[in-house]
Motif scaffolding. Sequence first.
Motif, PDB file in Angstrom:
ATOM      1  N   PRO A   9      77.052  30.692  40.083  1.00 29.69           N
ATOM      2  CA  PRO A   9      77.138  30.540  41.547  1.00 29.69           C
ATOM      3  C   PRO A   9      77.425  31.882  42.213  1.00 29.69           C
ATOM      4  CG  PRO A   9      78.494  28.906  40.407  1.00 29.69           C
ATOM      5  CD  PRO A   9      78.118  29.954  39.397  1.00 29.69           C
ATOM      6  N   SER A  10      76.525  32.324  43.032  1.00 25.14           N
ATOM      7  CA  SER A  10      76.667  33.607  43.712  1.00 25.14           C
ATOM      8  C   SER A  10      76.031  33.514  45.083  1.00 25.14           C
ATOM      9  CB  SER A  10      76.035  34.725  42.878  1.00 25.14           C
ATOM     10  OG  SER A  10      74.745  34.362  42.431  1.00 25.14           O
TER      11      SER A  10
ATOM     12  N   TYR B 264      82.246  30.316  50.460  1.00 23.34           N
ATOM     13  CA  TYR B 264      82.559  29.812  51.802  1.00 23.34           C
ATOM     14  C   TYR B 264      81.421  30.087  52.780  1.00 23.34           C
ATOM     15  CZ  TYR B 264      84.810  29.199  56.323  1.00 23.34           C
ATOM     16  OH  TYR B 264      85.099  28.782  57.606  1.00 23.34           O
ATOM     17  N   TRP B 265      81.168  29.090  53.665  1.00 26.84           N
ATOM     18  CA  TRP B 265      80.164  29.228  54.725  1.00 26.84           C
ATOM     19  C   TRP B 265      80.712  28.676  56.038  1.00 26.84           C
ATOM     20  CZ3 TRP B 265      79.383  26.906  50.026  1.00 26.84           C
ATOM     21  CH2 TRP B 265      78.589  27.592  49.114  1.00 26.84           C
TER      22      TRP B 265
ATOM     23  N   ALA C 121      81.778  24.886  55.124  1.00 27.73           N
ATOM     24  CA  ALA C 121      81.589  24.343  53.780  1.00 27.73           C
ATOM     25  C   ALA C 121      82.211  25.292  52.773  1.00 27.73           C
ATOM     26  CB  ALA C 121      80.111  24.138  53.477  1.00 27.73           C
ATOM     27  N   THR C 122      82.616  24.740  51.640  1.00 27.77           N
ATOM     28  CA  THR C 122      83.106  25.556  50.539  1.00 27.77           C
ATOM     29  C   THR C 122      82.700  24.908  49.229  1.00 27.77           C
ATOM     30  OG1 THR C 122      85.048  26.592  49.508  1.00 27.77           O
ATOM     31  CG2 THR C 122      85.372  24.410  50.499  1.00 27.77           C
ATOM     32  N   ARG C 123      82.463  25.751  48.240  1.00 28.70           N
ATOM     33  CA  ARG C 123      82.191  25.258  46.893  1.00 28.70           C
ATOM     34  C   ARG C 123      83.193  25.885  45.943  1.00 28.70           C
ATOM     35  NH1 ARG C 123      76.793  25.705  42.872  1.00 28.70           N
ATOM     36  NH2 ARG C 123      77.997  25.191  41.007  1.00 28.70           N
ATOM     37  N   PHE C 124      83.868  25.080  45.149  1.00 22.75           N
ATOM     38  CA  PHE C 124      84.747  25.584  44.095  1.00 22.75           C
ATOM     39  C   PHE C 124      84.500  24.759  42.838  1.00 22.75           C
ATOM     40  CE2 PHE C 124      86.907  22.911  47.163  1.00 22.75           C
ATOM     41  CZ  PHE C 124      87.583  21.946  46.427  1.00 22.75           C
ATOM     42  N   GLY C 125      83.994  25.456  41.820  1.00 20.47           N
ATOM     43  CA  GLY C 125      83.604  24.748  40.607  1.00 20.47           C
ATOM     44  C   GLY C 125      82.483  23.768  40.906  1.00 20.47           C
ATOM     45  N   LYS C 126      82.666  22.527  40.477  1.00 20.21           N
ATOM     46  CA  LYS C 126      81.639  21.503  40.701  1.00 20.21           C
ATOM     47  C   LYS C 126      81.784  20.836  42.061  1.00 20.21           C
ATOM     48  CE  LYS C 126      84.120  17.556  38.669  1.00 20.21           C
ATOM     49  NZ  LYS C 126      84.017  16.450  37.686  1.00 20.21           N
TER      50      LYS C 126
ATOM     51  N   TYR D 168      81.760  16.281  47.567  1.00 21.01           N
ATOM     52  CA  TYR D 168      80.664  15.927  46.669  1.00 21.01           C
ATOM     53  C   TYR D 168      80.874  16.587  45.310  1.00 21.01           C
ATOM     54  CZ  TYR D 168      78.544  14.596  51.083  1.00 21.01           C
ATOM     55  OH  TYR D 168      78.310  14.014  52.309  1.00 21.01           O
ATOM     56  N   ASP D 169      80.540  15.875  44.273  1.00 18.95           N
ATOM     57  CA  ASP D 169      80.562  16.407  42.914  1.00 18.95           C
ATOM     58  C   ASP D 169      79.140  16.862  42.592  1.00 18.95           C
ATOM     59  OD1 ASP D 169      80.496  16.858  40.187  1.00 18.95           O
ATOM     60  OD2 ASP D 169      81.630  15.058  39.650  1.00 18.95           O
TER      61      ASP D 169
END
Length: 472
Positions: free
Chosen positions: A348-349, A391-392, A406-411, A426-427
Amino acid sequence: MRIIKVLQIAVILFALGSCNEVKKETSEVKTSKKAKKLDKPNIIFLLADDMGYGELGSYGQKTIKTPFLDDLASKGLRFTDFYAGTSVCSPSRAVLMTGKHTGHLSIRGNKGDIDNKWDRVPLKKSEIIIPELLKKAGYQSAMIGKWHLGVPEDVSTWAKGRGFDYAVQEQWGEDKNGKEIDERVHWVNNNQDSIFYNYNNYKCLDEFRTNFALDYLDEKDEDKPFFLYMSYRIPHAHEYFLSKNNLYEDKIQEWPEIERRHAARITMLDTQIKRLFDKLEERGELENTLIIYSSDNGPTNENHHSYKFFNSSGSLKGFKRDVYEGGVRVPMIAYWKNIIKPGVSNHPSTFYDIMPTFAEVAGIEAPKNIDGISILPELLGKEQKKHDHLYWEIQEGRSVKGFRQATRFGKWKAVRYGNNYHTEIYDLEKDLYEQNDISAKYPEIVKKANEILKKQSVKDPHWPNSGGVFKK
């Protein structure tokens, strides 16, 4: 006297003919000369405008033909989990240029509060961008195409004013005298020169722009490495002027014309990128050049075009201006001949990783106050440091409704639309298409996500809902 005049004319004609021969010889040498071998690699970033995750064959597209980019993906490193800076043009490009995410930037939407009106906000001069950074490493730089990080009335905010040695850009809006700027005019080094784009003479706008890039490669300083930022128009829906073409003509009766144009333009972009690679190969520069291809956000759904027609998001939820995966997850292909091994990366980048990557490639330190992490180790097949989270943020209009995070951390992926006062969870391992909000089941994940959303969005007077929209 008559004989003297005849002799004078003969001398002039001979001189002109000699000049023409010199010019001709110079031109021939110019197109065939090989570039010098330099210690530092060249760097090129190719940016499509509104290309969705599913619009290349290498990313699952079944109908639109992109043979060169698909071949490039097979020879380079194709990223499955790469993200734009955010889901609309200006702030996403600001993220790319600065290495900072949108919660820390002066640009968080295409327009913001400035001088008592809702209008474009330029990057602050204190926000160091890639060409300014690479200049410290001895790089020359060029930007061709869409800039979208300045304001029309102040040329110091245009690409040339922000560190690019050579810039050819479009502009729109009113200049400092209140005169409307023709978007078809391309400005060379601010207003040093201007060249009108006559669409009848080209297959598409990106052919016109690619010509500038090819000339630049021939005319740049041979003793310095270069950074080229090639900012295309395709497939953005608002290329109003397009000459006739016969691509996908067998689909004229089957497809709406706007969709045929959309497919044709993407195939044309593929052709133009091949032209650029061919020039690099001809000049002997391909082996010493890192090239990254990506898009500034998810697929467009404007000007009567439907992103669903070609499944442009690759079935991901959302499109341009959404912070669901379809709005921010984009294609990314990295190519460096004989250096990057062919393969697929699921690391993830995001856009804010590009600046520190280029800094490491150039052998210099990136600024300390950025959010990005160099992905050069990932490109080279080495151990890669990971983000704690991505982060967005985006602000579309003044209202709470237009503020999205929005944010993504791991799954885990968290999405929050300001007017909903609710954080969706969401997973992504089980629900890549974000169909099932499981926030009620995981309150501890909601809590962690909200902490990130609150902390990462720094208040800024240009953006009325920055800092987050949470009920007290």
